[in-house]
Design a protein around this motif. Structure first.
Motif, PDB file in Angstrom:
ATOM      1  N   SER A 123       5.681  -9.509   6.440  1.00  0.00           N
ATOM      2  CA  SER A 123       4.334  -8.979   6.690  1.00  0.00           C
ATOM      3  C   SER A 123       3.911  -7.924   5.683  1.00  0.00           C
ATOM      4  N   HIS A 124       4.888  -7.270   5.035  1.00  0.00           N
ATOM      5  CA  HIS A 124       4.653  -6.157   4.106  1.00  0.00           C
ATOM      6  C   HIS A 124       4.121  -4.915   4.806  1.00  0.00           C
ATOM      7  N   GLN A 125       4.058  -4.938   6.122  1.00  0.00           N
ATOM      8  CA  GLN A 125       3.687  -3.743   6.872  1.00  0.00           C
ATOM      9  C   GLN A 125       4.863  -2.770   6.863  1.00  0.00           C
ATOM     10  N   MET A 126       4.582  -1.492   6.712  1.00  0.00           N
ATOM     11  CA  MET A 126       5.644  -0.503   6.587  1.00  0.00           C
ATOM     12  C   MET A 126       6.590  -0.512   7.784  1.00  0.00           C
ATOM     13  N   ILE A 127       6.025  -0.577   8.961  1.00  0.00           N
ATOM     14  CA  ILE A 127       6.850  -0.526  10.167  1.00  0.00           C
ATOM     15  C   ILE A 127       7.800  -1.718  10.230  1.00  0.00           C
ATOM     16  N   ASP A 128       7.341  -2.882   9.748  1.00  0.00           N
ATOM     17  CA  ASP A 128       8.179  -4.079   9.761  1.00  0.00           C
ATOM     18  C   ASP A 128       9.246  -4.027   8.676  1.00  0.00           C
ATOM     19  N   MET A 129       8.847  -3.604   7.469  1.00  0.00           N
ATOM     20  CA  MET A 129       9.807  -3.503   6.366  1.00  0.00           C
ATOM     21  C   MET A 129      10.984  -2.611   6.738  1.00  0.00           C
ATOM     22  N   ILE A 130      10.675  -1.462   7.312  1.00  0.00           N
ATOM     23  CA  ILE A 130      11.718  -0.491   7.639  1.00  0.00           C
ATOM     24  C   ILE A 130      12.579  -0.987   8.788  1.00  0.00           C
ATOM     25  N   ALA A 131      11.968  -1.579   9.803  1.00  0.00           N
ATOM     26  CA  ALA A 131      12.736  -2.096  10.938  1.00  0.00           C
ATOM     27  C   ALA A 131      13.692  -3.202  10.493  1.00  0.00           C
ATOM     28  N   SER A 132      13.214  -4.099   9.632  1.00  0.00           N
ATOM     29  CA  SER A 132      14.071  -5.182   9.133  1.00  0.00           C
ATOM     30  C   SER A 132      15.230  -4.623   8.318  1.00  0.00           C
ATOM     31  N   PHE A 133      14.929  -3.677   7.434  1.00  0.00           N
ATOM     32  CA  PHE A 133      15.973  -3.085   6.605  1.00  0.00           C
ATOM     33  C   PHE A 133      17.010  -2.365   7.458  1.00  0.00           C
ATOM     34  N   ASP A 134      16.541  -1.561   8.400  1.00  0.00           N
ATOM     35  CA  ASP A 134      17.456  -0.783   9.235  1.00  0.00           C
ATOM     36  C   ASP A 134      18.427  -1.683   9.994  1.00  0.00           C
ATOM     37  N   PHE A 135      17.955  -2.845  10.422  1.00  0.00           N
ATOM     38  CA  PHE A 135      18.846  -3.734  11.181  1.00  0.00           C
ATOM     39  C   PHE A 135      19.730  -4.569  10.263  1.00  0.00           C
ATOM     40  N   LEU A 136      19.160  -5.145   9.222  1.00  0.00           N
ATOM     41  CA  LEU A 136      19.880  -6.153   8.446  1.00  0.00           C
ATOM     42  C   LEU A 136      20.794  -5.581   7.367  1.00  0.00           C
ATOM     43  N   TYR A 137      20.443  -4.449   6.780  1.00  0.00           N
ATOM     44  CA  TYR A 137      21.218  -3.984   5.628  1.00  0.00           C
ATOM     45  C   TYR A 137      22.691  -3.780   5.977  1.00  0.00           C
ATOM     46  N   GLU A 138      22.958  -3.157   7.072  1.00  0.00           N
ATOM     47  CA  GLU A 138      24.349  -2.893   7.421  1.00  0.00           C
ATOM     48  C   GLU A 138      25.080  -4.153   7.877  1.00  0.00           C
ATOM     49  N   ARG A 139      24.339  -5.234   8.087  1.00  0.00           N
ATOM     50  CA  ARG A 139      24.949  -6.466   8.585  1.00  0.00           C
ATOM     51  C   ARG A 139      25.128  -7.549   7.518  1.00  0.00           C
ATOM     52  N   ILE A 140      24.608  -7.317   6.308  1.00  0.00           N
ATOM     53  CA  ILE A 140      24.859  -8.303   5.259  1.00  0.00           C
ATOM     54  C   ILE A 140      26.268  -8.096   4.723  1.00  0.00           C
ATOM     55  N   SER A 141      26.733  -9.037   3.917  1.00  0.00           N
ATOM     56  CA  SER A 141      28.114  -9.000   3.442  1.00  0.00           C
ATOM     57  C   SER A 141      28.380  -7.717   2.645  1.00  0.00           C
ATOM     58  N   PRO A 142      29.645  -7.277   2.598  1.00  0.00           N
ATOM     59  CA  PRO A 142      29.980  -6.012   1.930  1.00  0.00           C
ATOM     60  C   PRO A 142      29.619  -5.978   0.453  1.00  0.00           C
ATOM     61  N   ASN A 143      29.415  -7.153  -0.150  1.00  0.00           N
ATOM     62  CA  ASN A 143      28.987  -7.208  -1.547  1.00  0.00           C
ATOM     63  C   ASN A 143      27.572  -7.770  -1.668  1.00  0.00           C
TER      64      ASN A 143
END
Length: 215
Positions: A111-131
């Motif tokens: 969506s490129h909406q700030m609230i969505d970008m940040i929510a997606s990052f906060d959830f997914l970043y720590e869950r992607i592979s270590p590399n």
């Protein structure tokens, strides 16, 4: 064939992308070409980008697209998985992550909406592979009020990037004014292009100062 050539020669479903994105993709994702990997894209639109990833990354790649439009399911094929839902909603993303098991690359083109970008990052970043690698497209929307942005506005993905830059260097902050976090420990680099933000992870990044040579 490079991704820029694939982008320019596209005659299938439309791909909406700024040309400079191709240089960023080549620099940060080329190591995944022709390897077993999973790429998750938030936002599908006409589905052209999913086909572009498929052609560039090769037959061993698993391409996953998320979109709120159920009609996007038509873009699924033998190598492309499509899931319908809100790419910023933790409950839905948790189900997708549980299903996929491993995610190497996330590209946020939603969506490129700030609230969505940040929510997606906060959830997914720590869950992607270590590399893994996390890329955010259209980061320029952080400066547009219609997307919840504005110059120096709090709560934008650009301001979050600036804060995380401090967090990346938390080991060097005196008096424990900023303590290292899981982001500090897992992140190798942060790169900002015009309108594109890239985060690269690494297992135990080597941050030791080493002296060689001399007398």
């Amino acid at each position: 064939m490079g991704i820029y050539d694939i982008f320019l020669s596209n005659s299938g479903p439309a791909v909406h992308m700024q040309a400079q994105c191709c240089a960023a993709y080549e620099r940060h994702l080329a190591r995944y070409v022709n390897t077993p990997m999973t790429l998750l894209q938030l936002g599908i639109r006409e589905g052209g980008a999913l086909q572009m990833w498929k052609k560039w990354l090769g037959p061993n790649a698993r391409i996953v697209g998320i979109d709120g439009d159920p009609g996007c399911a038509r873009h699924a094929d033998e190598q492309i998985i499509v899931r319908t839902g809100n790419g910023s909603e933790a409950k839905f993303l948790r189900e997708v992550v549980a299903e996929l098991g491993s995610i190497d690359v996330v590209i946020d083109d939603g969506s490129h909406q700030m609230i969505d970008m940040i929510a997606s990052f906060d959830f997914l970043y720590e869950r992607i592979s270590p590399n893994g690698v996390y890329l955010i497209q259209a980061a320029h929307t952080a400066y547009l009020p219609s997307y919840g942005g504005g110059l120096n506005e709090s709560g934008t993905i650009i301001q979050r990037f600036k804060d995380l830059l401090d967090e990346l260097h938390a080991n060097h902050v005196h008096n424990n004014a900023l303590r290292p976090t899981s982001f500090t420990k897992s992140t190798l680099s942060m790169t900002a292009y015009e309108s594109i933000l890239v985060f690269e992870k690494a297992i135990a990044p080597n941050r030791h100062f080493i002296r060689t040579g001399g007398y």
